[in-house]
Design a protein around this motif. Structure first.
Motif, PDB file in Angstrom:
ATOM      1  N   TYR A  66       4.367   7.213  -9.537  1.00 20.34           N
ATOM      2  CA  TYR A  66       4.333   6.176 -10.419  1.00 20.34           C
ATOM      3  C   TYR A  66       5.293   6.515 -11.604  1.00 20.34           C
ATOM      4  N   GLN A  81       1.162   2.713  -3.228  1.00 21.45           N
ATOM      5  CA  GLN A  81       0.321   2.968  -3.895  1.00 21.45           C
ATOM      6  C   GLN A  81      -0.290   4.309  -3.159  1.00 21.45           C
ATOM      7  N   THR A  82       0.755   5.615  -3.812  1.00 12.46           N
ATOM      8  CA  THR A  82       0.486   6.692  -2.969  1.00 12.46           C
ATOM      9  C   THR A  82      -0.806   7.697  -3.406  1.00 12.46           C
ATOM     10  N   GLY A  83      -1.103   7.100  -4.621  1.00 11.99           N
ATOM     11  CA  GLY A  83      -2.122   8.151  -5.276  1.00 11.99           C
ATOM     12  C   GLY A  83      -1.685   9.456  -6.209  1.00 11.99           C
ATOM     13  N   VAL A  84      -0.245   9.475  -5.943  1.00 11.83           N
ATOM     14  CA  VAL A  84       0.255  10.721  -6.523  1.00 11.83           C
ATOM     15  C   VAL A  84       0.827  10.111  -7.993  1.00 11.83           C
ATOM     16  N   VAL A  85       0.336  10.628  -8.908  1.00 12.47           N
ATOM     17  CA  VAL A  85       0.654  10.010 -10.340  1.00 12.47           C
ATOM     18  C   VAL A  85       2.403  10.188 -10.448  1.00 12.47           C
ATOM     19  N   GLN A  86       2.790  11.494  -9.987  1.00 16.80           N
ATOM     20  CA  GLN A  86       4.217  11.425 -10.226  1.00 16.80           C
ATOM     21  C   GLN A  86       5.195  10.542  -9.894  1.00 16.80           C
ATOM     22  N   VAL A  93      -4.132  15.993  -5.578  1.00 14.48           N
ATOM     23  CA  VAL A  93      -5.101  14.759  -5.934  1.00 14.48           C
ATOM     24  C   VAL A  93      -4.558  13.342  -5.865  1.00 14.48           C
ATOM     25  N   HIS A  94      -5.004  12.792  -4.563  1.00 18.09           N
ATOM     26  CA  HIS A  94      -4.448  11.307  -4.521  1.00 18.09           C
ATOM     27  C   HIS A  94      -5.554  10.286  -3.957  1.00 18.09           C
ATOM     28  N   MET A 125      -6.495   7.945  -5.031  1.00 23.48           N
ATOM     29  CA  MET A 125      -6.358   6.450  -5.517  1.00 23.48           C
ATOM     30  C   MET A 125      -5.252   6.035  -4.455  1.00 23.48           C
ATOM     31  N   LYS A 126      -4.726   6.604  -3.528  1.00 25.52           N
ATOM     32  CA  LYS A 126      -3.985   6.272  -2.606  1.00 25.52           C
ATOM     33  C   LYS A 126      -4.575   4.686  -1.790  1.00 25.52           C
ATOM     34  N   GLY A 127      -3.620   3.958  -1.629  1.00 30.14           N
ATOM     35  CA  GLY A 127      -3.815   2.629  -1.123  1.00 30.14           C
ATOM     36  C   GLY A 127      -3.919   2.660   0.474  1.00 30.14           C
ATOM     37  N   VAL A 182      -1.185  18.252  -8.611  1.00 35.63           N
ATOM     38  CA  VAL A 182      -1.410  17.020  -8.985  1.00 35.63           C
ATOM     39  C   VAL A 182      -1.186  16.067  -7.566  1.00 35.63           C
ATOM     40  N   ASP A 183      -0.256  16.548  -6.840  1.00 37.51           N
ATOM     41  CA  ASP A 183       0.020  15.781  -5.503  1.00 37.51           C
ATOM     42  C   ASP A 183      -1.035  15.957  -4.432  1.00 37.51           C
ATOM     43  N   ARG A 196       0.876  -1.051   0.060  1.00 39.33           N
ATOM     44  CA  ARG A 196      -0.008  -0.009   0.038  1.00 39.33           C
ATOM     45  C   ARG A 196       1.011   1.182   0.059  1.00 39.33           C
ATOM     46  N   LYS A 197       2.011   1.031   0.478  1.00 43.59           N
ATOM     47  CA  LYS A 197       2.934   2.487   0.525  1.00 43.59           C
ATOM     48  C   LYS A 197       3.270   2.404  -0.821  1.00 43.59           C
TER      49      LYS A 197
END
Lengths: 693, 101
Positions: free
Chosen positions: A672, A665-670, B96-97, B99-101, B93-94, A662-663
């Motif tokens: 990735y 998968q930050t949700g921050v696209v950058q 907007v997360h 989708m964070k797990g 963009v930071d 899960r760590k």
């Protein structure tokens, strides 16, 4: 009337059922007493008819058929009612079974008449004596009394040992029930024994004897292959001395319990806790003679077992003297009579043991008359004294209750052995048999006779003569008993007076009617090799009679001197031989010895068994429980921690892994994108670096 | 004197690197879109350079095709940024997360 043999025990049993079920609530008081008495009277009449029917051999032979089989030569009739216990077929092919059958022969005839006759008189007496009881107790009393009659008659009529045993146990039960009749009262102040305790004591002491009876019965069944009495007796000659002796001794153990012989006599004095008519009927006239009856019934068996016979004689003689000694120092009127009964039963055993079975039965009969009379007279005295039983608190009663006094005199002289009352003849016959056997046994008997005359005189003079030692209140209430009590006394007095004519010895020039009547029973199987002792010379017999008469007179004279003329003598006497006196007054401490020697170890054993039960047996059971519990704890633990643990471990592993992933998968696209770039960079680097080589 | 291909490649590499750094480091979505344009143009330059080097017009055709697609891509990208701003009041963009797990 022979066909009605079955009705003799059944009639009182019906009386028991009616009184037992309807008596306490539905029947009026008068009906209860009459019903019970009539049931016994009818039994008596049927018995008379049946006994008349066995007298004539020709008619008896003709009467056979149906359920009846007869043996005219022996004046015996047997009525087989049904097969009680079909056992099977023995290895030899004989059919083994026990029938419910009644047998009537001269011996049971005598017993029948004594039981139903005296029983009827006592029933009538009880109507008056128990009149003050509340109705339920009154009905209960008569129901028990009738049940007792039914059981006693079963005992007497039983043609096989199991049937006799049913009656034997039945009378024991009734004895227990009636001793404990006043179950809520304390019987003995000094020991705190209740009437219920006394009943239990009687029952349990009898149990010990019954064990012997049962073992004897089983031994006879094992060796003779039958339980039919005549069947056993017919084989007595072939069983061998050893078996005969063993069986006879075992049966005698039973007889010792029922007939209160040493060492099992201790229950009888305490049986006085019951109402007085019960003491008269059960503990004097009938039930306690059952042991003597059984010994006489099995006479041929005993004749083949000289050692057993000698044991019977010695135990009987010893009991006669021992109990009479204790009787000297008792102060309760009923206790004196109780020890007297034990002593007289010893007499009967002595007679039977010396080979004089008919003498034993003769004494059984006369004793039933005079001892029942004594007890009923004592009951009348107690009734007059408003319940007082201590003879030290009586005295001078002859003026107040003349009828009771008159009949009591007859009984007193009869039991003391004064010519020509019944006791003289029966006692004399026993002494003659004892003399033929051994001078020592005769000595025991004569000593017992002297003691009997003495303590009965003591009782008589203390109760009826001298200064009245009761208080004014009691004196005010002293009254003669009602007619229902006096009439039986008078009838019994007549019997006690004249009963001896049935057994006048031949030396006096008369016929021994009873002896001749009973002869077929005891000659059924003459002992092989042992000839009957020769008759004593007439002169010697007359001499013995004179001696026993002199002994009786001397005993009475001493009693008169001690307790009527010089009342201070007994006290000085008791002081001078204090130890001896206390020993006798303390009943030789037999009860205490039994307590210490038998009961205390027995209780200890019980406690040990209880301890063993509680700690070892229960411990083992509990241990099994604990082991199961422990195992289940282990099992639960394994289940919880190992099985569930594995399952949870899977979950935790997955959760931990997910936590790690899960760590990323930050949700921050950058981030990735950074990873993608780095990945590409690494892949390209690897590609380039490996490409170079 | 013709420009050697290696220069063009180094140039496009620098351009691509600048664009890539912009994509990876900037928070503003619009700047990121612009940086993506830089990277795409670096790729276009590569297409042109190798088209000329190899005398094959397919590279130039691919470049024109890429520019046309990029125009569509920018249109969609700006529309996404616009929708984002309307919904979240931000185009960083930071922040907007979801989708964070």
């Amino acid at each position: 009337m022979l066909g009605l043999l079955w009705a003799i025990p059944l009639l009182p049993f019906l009386g028991f059922l009616l009184n037992g079920i309807l008596g306490p609530r539905l029947l009026p008081r008068r009906a209860v007493g009459i019903l019970a008495s009539v049931a016994v009277l009818l039994s008596f009449l049927v018995s008379l008819g049946a006994i008349a029917a066995i007298a004539d051999p020709v008619a008896l032979a003709a009467a056979a058929g149906g359920s009846l089989t007869t043996d005219a030569g022996h004046h015996r009739a047997v009525q087989t009612l049904w097969t009680w216990m079909p056992i099977g077929t023995s290895a030899q092919g004989t059919v083994l079974r026990v029938d419910w059958a009644y047998a009537l022969d001269p011996l049971s005839a005598v017993m029948l008449l004594v039981v139903t006759g005296v029983g009827f008189l006592i029933h009538v007496y009880s109507i008056g004596y128990m009149a003050h009881e509340p109705r339920p107790a009154y009905a209960r009393f008569f129901a028990y009394l009738n049940l007792f009659m039914a059981m006693m008659l079963t005992l007497v009529l039983g043609a096989s040992l199991p049937v006799v045993f049913v009656g034997w146990e039945g009378v024991g039960l009734c004895s227990y029930l009636l001793i404990g009749f006043y179950y809520d009262r304390v019987f003995d102040e000094t020991t705190g024994m209740t009437c219920a305790d006394a009943g239990r004591k009687a029952f349990i002491t009898n149990r010990i004897g019954d064990m012997g009876f049962m073992l004897g019965m089983l031994l006879l069944f094992a060796t003779a292959g039958t339980l039919d009495i005549q069947g056993i007796l017919a084989q007595a000659g072939t069983l061998g001395t050893g078996v005969c002796t063993a069986a006879a001794l075992l049966l005698f153990v039973g007889a010792c319990g029922k007939s209160a012989q040493i060492p099992l006599y201790v229950w009888l004095p305490d049986a006085m806790a019951g109402p007085t008519p019960v003491s008269a009927l059960i503990h004097a006239a009938t039930m306690v003679t059952a042991g003597v009856y059984v010994v006489c019934r099995m006479a041929p068996l005993y004749q083949h077992a000289p050692a057993a016979l000698l044991t019977v004689a010695v135990v009987g003689g010893a009991t006669a003297v021992f109990a009479a000694l204790i009787g000297l120092c008792q102060n309760d009127i009923k206790k004196v009579l109780a020890y007297s009964t034990v002593s007289q039963l010893g007499y009967m055993m002595l007679g039977a043991g010396c080979g004089g079975f008919e003498a034993g039965v003769f004494h059984l009969m006369t004793h039933a008359f005079f001892k029942a009379l004594l007890f009923l007279g004592a009951g009348s005295v107690i009734h007059a004294m408003s319940g007082e039983q201590d003879i030290r608190k009586m005295g001078g009663l002859d003026r107040y209750i003349p009828w009771t006094h008159g009949t009591f005199v007859v009984a007193w002289l009869a039991i003391s052995g004064i010519f020509p009352l019944s006791g003289f003849f029966s006692k004399d016959e026993i002494l003659a048999w004892a003399f033929r056997k051994s001078i020592l046994l005769w000595g025991l008997g004569a000593g017992g006779a002297f003691l009997t005359a003495f303590y009965m005189s003591r009782l008589y003079f203390l109760v009826f003569h001298g200064r009245a030692r009761f208080d004014k209140e009691t004196r005010h209430h002293v009254h003669e008993s009602p007619r229902t009590m006096i009439v039986p006394l008078v009838v019994l007095a007549a019997l006690a007076f004249a009963g001896g004519v049935l057994g006048v010895p031949e030396a006096l020039g008369a016929r021994n009617v009873l002896g001749e009547y009973l002869a077929p029973v005891f000659e059924a199987a003459p002992a092989a090799g042992t000839a009957a002792p020769a008759h004593l010379a007439a002169g010697l017999e007359l001499g013995l009679m004179a001696v026993s008469f002199a002994i009786a007179v001397f005993g009475i004279f001493l009693g008169w001197v001690f307790y009527a003329q010089r009342p201070e003598i007994p006290a000085t006497f008791a002081e001078n031989v204090g130890g001896l006196y206390r020993l006798v007054a303390g009943k030789f401490y037999v009860d205490e010895i039994y307590d210490r020697v038998i009961l205390a170890p027995y209780y200890a054993l019980c406690r040990a068994a209880s301890w063993f039960d509680r700690y070892v047996v229960d411990g083992a059971v509990n241990a099994a429980g604990y082991v199961t519990l422990g195992t289940s704890y282990t099992s639960v633990g394994f289940d919880t921690y190992v099985v569930d643990g594995l399952v949870n471990l899977t979950g935790y592993t997955v959760r931990g892994a997910s936590w790690v992933f899960r760590k990323f998968q930050t949700g921050v696209v950058q981030s990735y994108a950074t990873a993608v770039v780095l990945g590409i960079f690494i892949l390209v680097s690897v590609y380039l670096l490996t490409q170079g080589h | 004197m013709p420009v050697p291909p290696s220069h063009v490649l180094i140039f496009s590499l620098l351009l691509f690197s600048i664009g890539m750094l912009g994509v990876l480091t900037r928070r503003n979505a619009i700047i990121i879109l612009m940086s993506i344009e830089l990277m795409m143009n670096a790729a276009n330059i590569n297409f042109i350079a190798f088209s000329r080097q190899l005398n094959n017009l397919a590279g130039q055709v691919f470049g024109v095709f890429t520019i046309a697609v990029a125009a569509g891509e920018v249109a969609i990208g700006l529309a996404v940024v616009l929708a984002l701003f309307r919904n979240r009041d931000t185009i960083y963009v930071d922040e907007v997360h979801v989708m964070k797990g």
